[in-house]
Scaffold this motif. Sequence first.
Motif, PDB file in Angstrom:
ATOM      1  N   UNK A  32      12.571 -11.997   2.703  1.00  0.00           N
ATOM      2  CA  UNK A  32      13.500 -12.200   1.581  1.00  0.00           C
ATOM      3  C   UNK A  32      14.835 -11.543   1.903  1.00  0.00           C
ATOM      4  N   UNK A  33      14.796 -10.298   2.342  1.00  0.00           N
ATOM      5  CA  UNK A  33      16.026  -9.575   2.651  1.00  0.00           C
ATOM      6  C   UNK A  33      16.721 -10.161   3.871  1.00  0.00           C
ATOM      7  N   UNK A  34      15.944 -10.469   4.901  1.00  0.00           N
ATOM      8  CA  UNK A  34      16.548 -11.003   6.124  1.00  0.00           C
ATOM      9  C   UNK A  34      17.222 -12.352   5.903  1.00  0.00           C
ATOM     10  N   UNK A  35      16.744 -13.110   4.931  1.00  0.00           N
ATOM     11  CA  UNK A  35      17.358 -14.414   4.644  1.00  0.00           C
ATOM     12  C   UNK A  35      18.722 -14.276   3.974  1.00  0.00           C
ATOM     13  N   UNK A  36      19.015 -13.112   3.425  1.00  0.00           N
ATOM     14  CA  UNK A  36      20.245 -12.964   2.636  1.00  0.00           C
ATOM     15  C   UNK A  36      21.192 -11.881   3.128  1.00  0.00           C
ATOM     16  N   UNK A  37      20.717 -11.000   3.972  1.00  0.00           N
ATOM     17  CA  UNK A  37      21.581  -9.941   4.505  1.00  0.00           C
ATOM     18  C   UNK A  37      21.822 -10.245   5.975  1.00  0.00           C
ATOM     19  N   UNK A  38      23.065 -10.563   6.281  1.00  0.00           N
ATOM     20  CA  UNK A  38      23.427 -10.922   7.657  1.00  0.00           C
ATOM     21  C   UNK A  38      23.804  -9.701   8.482  1.00  0.00           C
ATOM     22  N   UNK A  39      24.460  -8.741   7.868  1.00  0.00           N
ATOM     23  CA  UNK A  39      24.919  -7.554   8.576  1.00  0.00           C
ATOM     24  C   UNK A  39      24.388  -6.329   7.826  1.00  0.00           C
ATOM     25  N   UNK A  40      23.399  -5.685   8.410  1.00  0.00           N
ATOM     26  CA  UNK A  40      22.726  -4.589   7.728  1.00  0.00           C
ATOM     27  C   UNK A  40      23.571  -3.332   7.602  1.00  0.00           C
ATOM     28  N   UNK A  41      24.461  -3.061   8.542  1.00  0.00           N
ATOM     29  CA  UNK A  41      25.239  -1.820   8.480  1.00  0.00           C
ATOM     30  C   UNK A  41      26.074  -1.712   7.200  1.00  0.00           C
ATOM     31  N   UNK A  70      20.471 -12.452  -9.124  1.00  0.00           N
ATOM     32  CA  UNK A  70      20.135 -13.632  -9.930  1.00  0.00           C
ATOM     33  C   UNK A  70      20.191 -14.900  -9.073  1.00  0.00           C
ATOM     34  N   UNK A  71      21.050 -14.914  -8.088  1.00  0.00           N
ATOM     35  CA  UNK A  71      21.213 -16.097  -7.236  1.00  0.00           C
ATOM     36  C   UNK A  71      20.058 -16.280  -6.248  1.00  0.00           C
ATOM     37  N   UNK A  72      19.241 -15.273  -6.069  1.00  0.00           N
ATOM     38  CA  UNK A  72      18.144 -15.387  -5.107  1.00  0.00           C
ATOM     39  C   UNK A  72      17.070 -16.352  -5.614  1.00  0.00           C
ATOM     40  N   UNK A  73      16.614 -17.244  -4.743  1.00  0.00           N
ATOM     41  CA  UNK A  73      15.562 -18.174  -5.158  1.00  0.00           C
ATOM     42  C   UNK A  73      14.180 -17.526  -5.051  1.00  0.00           C
ATOM     43  N   UNK A  74      13.267 -18.049  -5.788  1.00  0.00           N
ATOM     44  CA  UNK A  74      11.840 -17.754  -5.609  1.00  0.00           C
ATOM     45  C   UNK A  74      11.452 -16.281  -5.683  1.00  0.00           C
ATOM     46  N   UNK A  75      12.060 -15.536  -6.570  1.00  0.00           N
ATOM     47  CA  UNK A  75      11.591 -14.171  -6.783  1.00  0.00           C
ATOM     48  C   UNK A  75      10.359 -14.218  -7.687  1.00  0.00           C
ATOM     49  N   UNK A  76       9.583 -13.156  -7.606  1.00  0.00           N
ATOM     50  CA  UNK A  76       8.422 -13.055  -8.489  1.00  0.00           C
ATOM     51  C   UNK A  76       8.140 -11.583  -8.759  1.00  0.00           C
TER      52      UNK A  76
END
Length: 131
Positions: A32-41, A70-76
């Motif tokens: 989930x995080x890797x799909x939305x965070x491109x630059x971790x620093x 809120x924009x993230x898909x498929x949270x549960x």
Amino acid sequence: MPTPDLCTEEEVHRLVHGFYAQVRQDPELGPVFDAHIRDWDPHLARMVDFWSSALRGTARFRGTPMPKHVALPDLNEGLFQRWLALFGSTTAALGNPAMKARADLLAHRIADSLWYGWRISRGMDVAEGLA
């Protein structure tokens, strides 16, 4: 209330970096995080500012996290529960009981708020918070 004597900046840094190291390795949260965070620093620096503000009162964080979440898909609910479990294990490992108590309380409030906002944005039932 946030207070500078609750914890050090080094403890905040260890909290954030330790927590997100676990998140990135987690089979549920990592993707989930890797799909939305491109630059971790920059993300980690922003999270250090957030938790420093929340725990120490430094007022370094400026932002509105709700729209991005809120924009993230498929949270549960299970993802939020997993997030809280990893957060709690991270705060426990820091060896600062006062910081753990405050950070865990804030994390639960944040998770409840984000889960509530996510469901509201989709017209879902919001009668109950996280279990």
